[in-house]
Design an enzyme around this catalytic site. Structure first.
Site, PDB file in Angstrom:
ATOM      1  N   ASP A  93       0.662  -2.346  -1.576  1.00 11.63           N
ATOM      2  CA  ASP A  93       0.886  -2.137  -0.507  1.00 11.63           C
ATOM      3  C   ASP A  93      -0.419  -2.071   0.227  1.00 11.63           C
ATOM      4  O   ASP A  93      -1.141  -0.936   0.181  1.00 11.63           O
ATOM      5  CB  ASP A  93       2.000  -0.809  -0.253  1.00 11.63           C
ATOM      6  CG  ASP A  93       2.000  -0.703   1.303  1.00 11.63           C
ATOM      7  OD1 ASP A  93       1.165  -1.284   2.217  1.00 11.63           O
ATOM      8  OD2 ASP A  93       2.761   0.244   1.716  1.00 11.63           O
ATOM      9  N   LYS A 136      -0.499  -4.075   9.889  1.00  8.58           N
ATOM     10  CA  LYS A 136      -1.708  -3.257  10.957  1.00  8.58           C
ATOM     11  C   LYS A 136      -2.498  -4.224  11.222  1.00  8.58           C
ATOM     12  O   LYS A 136      -2.449  -5.057  12.104  1.00  8.58           O
ATOM     13  CB  LYS A 136      -2.182  -2.454   9.728  1.00  8.58           C
ATOM     14  CG  LYS A 136      -1.289  -1.381   9.250  1.00  8.58           C
ATOM     15  CD  LYS A 136      -1.056   0.257  10.074  1.00  8.58           C
ATOM     16  CE  LYS A 136       0.135   0.814  10.133  1.00  8.58           C
ATOM     17  NZ  LYS A 136       0.637   1.472   8.646  1.00  8.58           N
ATOM     18  N   PHE A 181       3.220   6.117   1.021  1.00  9.62           N
ATOM     19  CA  PHE A 181       4.007   5.910   2.249  1.00  9.62           C
ATOM     20  C   PHE A 181       4.245   4.306   2.289  1.00  9.62           C
ATOM     21  O   PHE A 181       3.597   3.441   2.159  1.00  9.62           O
ATOM     22  CB  PHE A 181       3.331   6.274   3.456  1.00  9.62           C
ATOM     23  CG  PHE A 181       4.046   5.908   4.736  1.00  9.62           C
ATOM     24  CD1 PHE A 181       5.054   6.743   4.956  1.00  9.62           C
ATOM     25  CD2 PHE A 181       3.724   4.849   5.325  1.00  9.62           C
ATOM     26  CE1 PHE A 181       5.814   6.410   6.316  1.00  9.62           C
ATOM     27  CE2 PHE A 181       4.714   4.479   6.643  1.00  9.62           C
ATOM     28  CZ  PHE A 181       5.684   5.395   6.953  1.00  9.62           C
TER      29      PHE A 181
HETATM   30  C1  LIG Z   1       1.858   1.825   8.209  1.00  8.61           C
HETATM   31  C2  LIG Z   1       2.355   1.523   6.805  1.00  8.61           C
HETATM   32  C3  LIG Z   1       3.615   1.163   6.407  1.00  8.61           C
HETATM   33  C4  LIG Z   1       4.514   0.705   7.418  1.00  8.61           C
HETATM   34  O1  LIG Z   1       4.261  -0.134   8.415  1.00  8.61           O
HETATM   35  P1  LIG Z   1       5.245  -0.297   9.845  1.00  8.61           P
HETATM   36  O2  LIG Z   1       4.707  -1.595  10.370  1.00  8.61           O
HETATM   37  O3  LIG Z   1       5.122   0.778  10.302  1.00  8.61           O
HETATM   38  O4  LIG Z   1       6.574  -0.565   9.257  1.00  8.61           O
HETATM   39  C5  LIG Z   1       3.915   0.721   5.008  1.00  8.61           C
HETATM   40  N1  LIG Z   1       2.791   1.173   4.346  1.00  8.61           N
HETATM   41  C6  LIG Z   1       1.759   1.590   4.562  1.00  8.61           C
HETATM   42  C7  LIG Z   1       0.486   1.876   3.357  1.00  8.61           C
HETATM   43  C8  LIG Z   1       1.279   1.733   5.808  1.00  8.61           C
HETATM   44  O5  LIG Z   1      -0.075   2.095   6.084  1.00  8.61           O
END
Ligand SMILES: *Cc1c(COP(=O)(O)O)cnc(C)c1O
Length: 395
Positions: free
Chosen positions: A219, A248, A134
């Site tokens: 990521d 986050k 994701f």
């Molecule tokens: C939450 C998340 C995203 C997206 O972040 P947003 O602030 O919602 O755009 C991307 N990668 C990972 C692994 C995430 O947990």
């Protein structure tokens, strides 16, 4: 206002993009939150780890209070001392790279994707990502994400992404072609069901990237900022990525994203090539500096490790008692509990008992309590979970 009135307003005026729990939260402190009727909950899933230091951490609150009286926004065509300091802290606590600031995780990943494309000079552009990954909800990050349900209805998506099985070195090796410029992955897949990359896998991927001049992008939006017991997830693996994205917990609750690139590639994005109007404003940078300070001064990495281990052991005890638990996995305080059935009812029953948790991929209960969590908090949560699992199995 009452819960029902708020929900009615949502029905009338807010786009229905979220599946929502019928609870209106109005206050939070540490691991506790309260709803609009004053009911108290134990939050073991504070906003996908946005409130990863607990709600309204005093250091973060004070930093925001102080800063908002001085200056809230500085346009990025001027210098901003807080952005400079924060970039220094991020760089010095990771791999010495340079930082681009934005406002969310998806934007951080967009920045990484754009840097990779510029790095490829038009000859190489393809980015290999993982199944069940994701990476966000913008069009390019949707294309990068390895889950069909997130792409559905939005085609044509930007091209140049290829998905392979996670934790499968041969798969990623086979997927590399002359146009491959980067490999992007989460060291621990969050939305994908708490899938932990193996050390062998990541060290082989790193070597392969070195051999072929391919950029390795981590990521760390969910795994960063102490979640796994290290400041960043990659630090468990004895390798370093070429780029890392953060969001986050990074802001201690406020919206901030960052893309960190190794020094040797960090000047690939030149003036005019990328920007974010709000990116790295003094308000969010002051909050983020306070978040780093809290992690350091309060020993939160140790706490994440110790409490993570404690919770893991407790969950494995529950696994012995409840056959519906198939596996407990994760790292630090990023923990998944795979069930042999759908988890929605368990989440719902925990909510009734005032414990907030999450379920992903249908059957993986996900726990990401604030890294300030205590044994007492964990004991309480485990007691509730035990009760719920007992009822679920009719015991
Ligand atoms: C939450 C998340 C995203 C997206 O972040 P947003 O602030 O919602 O755009 C991307 N990668 C990972 C692994 C995430 O947990």
């Amino acid at each position: 206002m009452k819960t029902k009135e708020v929900i009615d307003l949502y029905d009338k005026y807010v786009m229905p993009t979220y599946k929502q729990t019928p609870v209106v939260l109005v206050k939070g402190k540490g691991i506790k939150v309260w709803d609009i009727e004053g009911r108290e909950y134990l939050d073991f899933f504070p906003g996908w780890a946005v409130s990863g230091l607990g709600h309204c951490h005093p250091r973060v609150v004070n930093a925001i209070k102080d800063q908002c009286k001085k200056m809230i926004h500085i346009p990025n065509n001027y210098y901003n001392n807080l952005q400079a300091r924060l970039a220094g802290v991020i760089s010095e606590s990771s791999f010495g790279g340079k930082v681009f600031f934005c406002n969310s995780g998806a934007e951080a990943n967009e920045a990484a994707i754009k840097l990779a494309r510029i790095y490829g000079q038009g000859k190489r552009f393809e980015i290999i990502t993982m199944e069940k990954s994701f990476h966000g909800r913008t069009l390019a990050t949707v294309a990068a994400t390895g889950q069909d349900k997130i792409k559905k209805g939005f085609s044509p998506l930007p091209s140049g992404f290829r998905h392979v099985r996670f934790n499968d070195f041969q798969a990623v090796k086979d997927a590399i072609g002359p146009q491959t410029v980067a490999i992007m992955l989460e060291p621990i897949q969050g939305e994908g069901g708490i899938n932990v990359a193996s050390t062998d896998y990541l060290s082989k991927v790193r070597k392969l990237c070195d051999q072929k001049d391919i950029l390795l992008i981590f990521d760390e939006i969910q795994t960063g900022m102490g979640r796994t017991g290290a400041m960043f997830g990659y630090q468990h693996y004895g390798i370093i990525p070429d780029m890392m994205t953060l969001a986050k917990t990074l802001g201690g609750g406020v919206p901030i994203g960052a893309m960190v690139a190794a020094r040797k590639i960090a000047d690939t994005l030149k003036p005019g090539s990328h920007a974010s109007t709000f990116g790295g404003n003094p308000l969010v940078c002051s909050a983020s500096l306070a978040a780093f300070k809290a992690i350091e001064k309060e020993g939160l990495l140790d706490n994440a490790r110790n409490m993570g281990k404690y919770m893991f052991d407790q969950l494995n005890e529950l696994k012995k008692r409840h056959s519906m638990i198939k596996e407990v996995r994760g790292m630090g305080l990023m923990i998944g509990v795979e069930l042999n059935r759908e988890g929605a009812r368990v989440v719902e029953k925990c909510l009734k008992r005032k414990l907030l948790i999450n379920c992903t991929q249908g059957n993986v209960l996900r726990f990401m309590p604030p890294i300030t969590v205590t044994k007492k908090n964990i004991d309480k949560a485990m007691k509730i979970l035990n009760e719920v699992l007992t009822i679920e199995t009719g015991g």
